[in-house]
Design an enzyme around this catalytic site. Structure first.
Site, PDB file in Angstrom:
ATOM      1  CG  ASN A 212     -62.967  -2.838  17.599  1.00 37.07           C
ATOM      2  OD1 ASN A 212     -63.679  -3.716  17.110  1.00 37.07           O
ATOM      3  ND2 ASN A 212     -61.663  -3.007  17.799  1.00 37.07           N
ATOM      4  CG  LEU A 213     -69.145  -1.506  15.386  1.00 33.75           C
ATOM      5  CD1 LEU A 213     -69.988  -0.408  14.716  1.00 33.75           C
ATOM      6  CD2 LEU A 213     -70.047  -2.723  15.670  1.00 33.75           C
TER       7      LEU A 213
ATOM      8  CB  ALA B  82     -61.222 -12.169  21.048  1.00 30.86           C
TER       9      ALA B  82
ATOM     10  CG  ASN C 203     -57.954  -7.232  19.075  1.00 30.62           C
ATOM     11  OD1 ASN C 203     -58.155  -6.079  19.436  1.00 30.62           O
ATOM     12  ND2 ASN C 203     -58.939  -8.046  18.759  1.00 30.62           N
TER      13      ASN C 203
ATOM     14  CE1 TYR D  20     -59.456 -17.086  19.417  1.00 30.22           C
ATOM     15  CE2 TYR D  20     -59.459 -19.461  19.087  1.00 30.22           C
ATOM     16  CZ  TYR D  20     -60.100 -18.307  19.510  1.00 30.22           C
ATOM     17  OH  TYR D  20     -61.371 -18.376  20.029  1.00 30.22           O
TER      18      TYR D  20
ATOM     19  NE  ARG E  50     -62.230 -29.393  14.934  1.00 35.08           N
ATOM     20  CZ  ARG E  50     -61.313 -30.346  14.747  1.00 35.08           C
ATOM     21  NH1 ARG E  50     -61.538 -31.596  15.118  1.00 35.08           N
ATOM     22  NH2 ARG E  50     -60.156 -30.058  14.184  1.00 35.08           N
TER      23      ARG E  50
ATOM     24  N   GLY F 197     -52.287 -27.995  12.114  1.00 36.43           N
ATOM     25  CA  GLY F 197     -52.805 -27.695  13.448  1.00 36.43           C
ATOM     26  C   GLY F 197     -54.256 -28.072  13.679  1.00 36.43           C
ATOM     27  CG  ASP F 198     -57.850 -28.315  11.281  1.00 40.28           C
ATOM     28  OD1 ASP F 198     -58.103 -27.460  12.154  1.00 40.28           O
ATOM     29  OD2 ASP F 198     -58.275 -28.256  10.109  1.00 40.28           O
TER      30      ASP F 198
HETATM   31  N1  LIG Z   1     -67.292 -18.742  17.367  1.00 43.32           N
HETATM   32  C1  LIG Z   1     -66.739 -19.787  17.955  1.00 43.32           C
HETATM   33  O1  LIG Z   1     -66.940 -20.941  17.551  1.00 43.32           O
HETATM   34  C2  LIG Z   1     -65.870 -19.599  19.173  1.00 43.32           C
HETATM   35  C3  LIG Z   1     -65.291 -20.730  19.766  1.00 43.32           C
HETATM   36  C4  LIG Z   1     -64.493 -20.553  20.894  1.00 43.32           C
HETATM   37  C5  LIG Z   1     -64.291 -19.303  21.426  1.00 43.32           C
HETATM   38  N2  LIG Z   1     -64.858 -18.209  20.824  1.00 43.32           N
HETATM   39  C6  LIG Z   1     -64.616 -16.892  21.393  1.00 43.32           C
HETATM   40  O2  LIG Z   1     -65.862 -16.260  21.574  1.00 43.32           O
HETATM   41  C7  LIG Z   1     -65.743 -14.852  21.376  1.00 43.32           C
HETATM   42  C8  LIG Z   1     -66.762 -14.407  20.359  1.00 43.32           C
HETATM   43  O3  LIG Z   1     -66.511 -15.088  19.133  1.00 43.32           O
HETATM   44  P1  LIG Z   1     -67.373 -14.745  17.835  1.00 43.32           P
HETATM   45  O4  LIG Z   1     -67.368 -15.961  16.980  1.00 43.32           O
HETATM   46  O5  LIG Z   1     -68.636 -14.113  18.245  1.00 43.32           O
HETATM   47  O6  LIG Z   1     -66.430 -13.657  17.153  1.00 43.32           O
HETATM   48  P2  LIG Z   1     -66.884 -12.359  16.321  1.00 43.32           P
HETATM   49  O7  LIG Z   1     -65.682 -11.960  15.525  1.00 43.32           O
HETATM   50  O8  LIG Z   1     -68.153 -12.600  15.615  1.00 43.32           O
HETATM   51  O9  LIG Z   1     -67.150 -11.295  17.463  1.00 43.32           O
HETATM   52  C9  LIG Z   1     -66.112 -10.620  18.121  1.00 43.32           C
HETATM   53  C10 LIG Z   1     -66.558  -9.191  18.326  1.00 43.32           C
HETATM   54  O10 LIG Z   1     -65.511  -8.504  19.031  1.00 43.32           O
HETATM   55  C11 LIG Z   1     -65.300  -7.252  18.412  1.00 43.32           C
HETATM   56  N3  LIG Z   1     -63.904  -6.864  18.706  1.00 43.32           N
HETATM   57  C12 LIG Z   1     -62.767  -7.479  18.298  1.00 43.32           C
HETATM   58  N4  LIG Z   1     -61.702  -6.849  18.823  1.00 43.32           N
HETATM   59  C13 LIG Z   1     -62.173  -5.830  19.584  1.00 43.32           C
HETATM   60  C14 LIG Z   1     -61.563  -4.835  20.388  1.00 43.32           C
HETATM   61  N5  LIG Z   1     -60.248  -4.731  20.501  1.00 43.32           N
HETATM   62  N6  LIG Z   1     -62.359  -3.962  21.042  1.00 43.32           N
HETATM   63  C15 LIG Z   1     -63.710  -4.024  20.939  1.00 43.32           C
HETATM   64  N7  LIG Z   1     -64.339  -4.925  20.169  1.00 43.32           N
HETATM   65  C16 LIG Z   1     -63.570  -5.834  19.512  1.00 43.32           C
HETATM   66  C17 LIG Z   1     -65.595  -7.458  16.945  1.00 43.32           C
HETATM   67  O11 LIG Z   1     -65.921  -6.254  16.282  1.00 43.32           O
HETATM   68  C18 LIG Z   1     -66.766  -8.432  17.018  1.00 43.32           C
HETATM   69  O12 LIG Z   1     -67.991  -7.744  17.082  1.00 43.32           O
HETATM   70  C19 LIG Z   1     -64.296 -14.613  20.972  1.00 43.32           C
HETATM   71  O13 LIG Z   1     -63.580 -14.223  22.133  1.00 43.32           O
HETATM   72  C20 LIG Z   1     -63.840 -15.971  20.491  1.00 43.32           C
HETATM   73  O14 LIG Z   1     -62.444 -16.129  20.656  1.00 43.32           O
HETATM   74  C21 LIG Z   1     -65.638 -18.334  19.710  1.00 43.32           C
END
Ligand SMILES: NC(=O)c1ccc[n+]([C@@H]2O[C@H](COP(=O)([O-])OP(=O)(O)OC[C@H]3O[C@@H](n4cnc5c(N)ncnc54)[C@H](O)[C@@H]3O)[C@@H](O)[C@H]2O)c1
Length: 323
Positions: free
Chosen positions: A32-33, A75, A92, A141, A220, A283-284
């Site tokens: 959904n950007l 997410a 969400n 989260y 980390r 929470g860290d």
């Molecule tokens: N980045 C990290 O270090 C990390 C660590 C653990 C888990 N994760 C998980 O990995 C996934 C990706 O993380 P990221 O860092 O790339 O996040 P990000 O925010 O860069 O990417 C998430 C993408 O999902 C899209 N989005 C959000 N809600 C939406 C919806 N309802 N419908 C459609 N699109 C939607 C956003 O527009 C975005 O492009 C997430 O699920 C996050 O919880 C990330």
């Protein structure tokens, strides 16, 4: 392979999309950007700007092709934000993901990969953390992610949709060609923030210097997004080959303190990086570090990139970000 990727315009998702497109897979992206960037997607990818919660629209996308797998990155992913806005996160990440899972299962999808997180472990009793540690998430989260792992488990027995829940540690690093990278606003992650401070673009705070760690700062486990992308490919292949559903950690298996990150970043960038200590954030946990034995055994995967690669690729991107 025909793959439906949610959140493919985001940070981790876009690196997976780039890898799979380069290997000739047929990729469709739903995003959904809200937090992603259309520019992060290769031109040959089919893109739908819709939310995962939009059940009817998702079902019609799922009907377009005989998808081999759904890879669910979409997410909201900021721990701090989730503490202040739990409603946003449950709406969400839980309701949205639930609708997507229902749409996928009812559409006959057989393989589903879910982006979970190491934060499901909360304050771990032991480090390195292995998957048999009982998860006790301590923020909305992380709770939202554990709820989805449980929903996937319950759906499998009825719909036969097998799944892999991949508990990432700290995703870091950027595309080595500099075409895509990490661009969050505001940026919550340490390594880009250290490098933005190196570039004089942001003030850097280190939260807490009185943890039970050798230098007092949090430790980390950082894993390069390209390593994560490759692990997703192997995760799909394992499910497609008839493997059982599974939950695994994806990390490097090494831990670095905040001060070690600053020190390595200073070496990579060739200058001192200014920072200030600030009070601990709620929470860290002191140390989050993965035991990656299961990922190695199950997926025949191990990370290729080290901390210097992570920092140098992020630095190159931040000097010349395309979005
Ligand atoms: N980045 C990290 O270090 C990390 C660590 C653990 C888990 N994760 C998980 O990995 C996934 C990706 O993380 P990221 O860092 O790339 O996040 P990000 O925010 O860069 O990417 C998430 C993408 O999902 C899209 N989005 C959000 N809600 C939406 C919806 N309802 N419908 C459609 N699109 C939607 C956003 O527009 C975005 O492009 C997430 O699920 C996050 O919880 C990330």
């Amino acid at each position: 392979m025909k793959i439906l990727v949610t959140g493919g315009a985001g940070y981790v998702g876009s690196h997976f999309v780039k890898l799979m497109s380069s290997l000739g897979s047929d990729i469709t992206v739903i995003d959904n950007l809200s937090r992603g960037h259309k520019q992060a997607l290769p031109a040959n990818v089919k893109f739908f700007q819709i939310g995962v919660e939009e059940y009817d629209k998702v079902v019609s996308v799922l009907k377009e092709k005989d998808f081999d797998a759904v890879i669910h990155f979409a997410a909201y992913a900021y721990v701090g934000e989730s503490v202040g806005k739990p409603d946003l996160y449950y709406e969400n990440n839980v309701i949205g993901s639930y609708r997507l899972i229902k749409a996928a299962a009812e559409s006959g999808i057989k393989n589903f990969i879910f982006s979970s997180t190491c934060s499901v472990y909360g304050n771990p009793a032991n480090v390195p953390i292995s998957e048999d540690q009982y998860p006790i998430p301590i923020n909305p989260y992380a709770k939202s992610k554990l709820i989805i792992e449980n929903i996937l488990h319950d759906f499998e027995s009825v719909f036969g949709m097998r799944y892999a829940a991949l508990r990432y540690f700290n995703a870091a690093g950027c595309d080595l060609d500099g075409e895509i990278g990490e661009s969050h606003k505001p940026e919550p992650h340490l390594i880009p923030n250290v490098l933005l401070a190196a570039l004089g673009k942001k003030k850097l705070f280190i939260y807490g210097n009185d943890y039970q760690t050798p230098d007092g700062t949090c430790i980390r486990d950082y894993i390069h997004v390209n390593d994560l992308a490759e692990a997703h490919l192997k995760a799909i292949e394992l499910l497609k080959a008839g493997g059982k559903s599974y939950v695994i950690n994806l990390g490097s298996g090494r831990g670095y303190s905040n001060l070690e990150i600053i020190k390595t970043a200073s070496l990579v960038t060739g200058g001192q990086i200014p920072f200030e200590f600030a009070p601990r954030r709620k929470g860290d946990p002191a140390i989050l570090m993965a035991n990656i034995k299961s990922a190695g055994e199950l997926l025949n995967w191990k990370p290729k990139y080290n901390l210097e690669d992570i920092i140098s690729s992020t630095f190159s991107w931040l000097k010349n970000p395309r979005y």
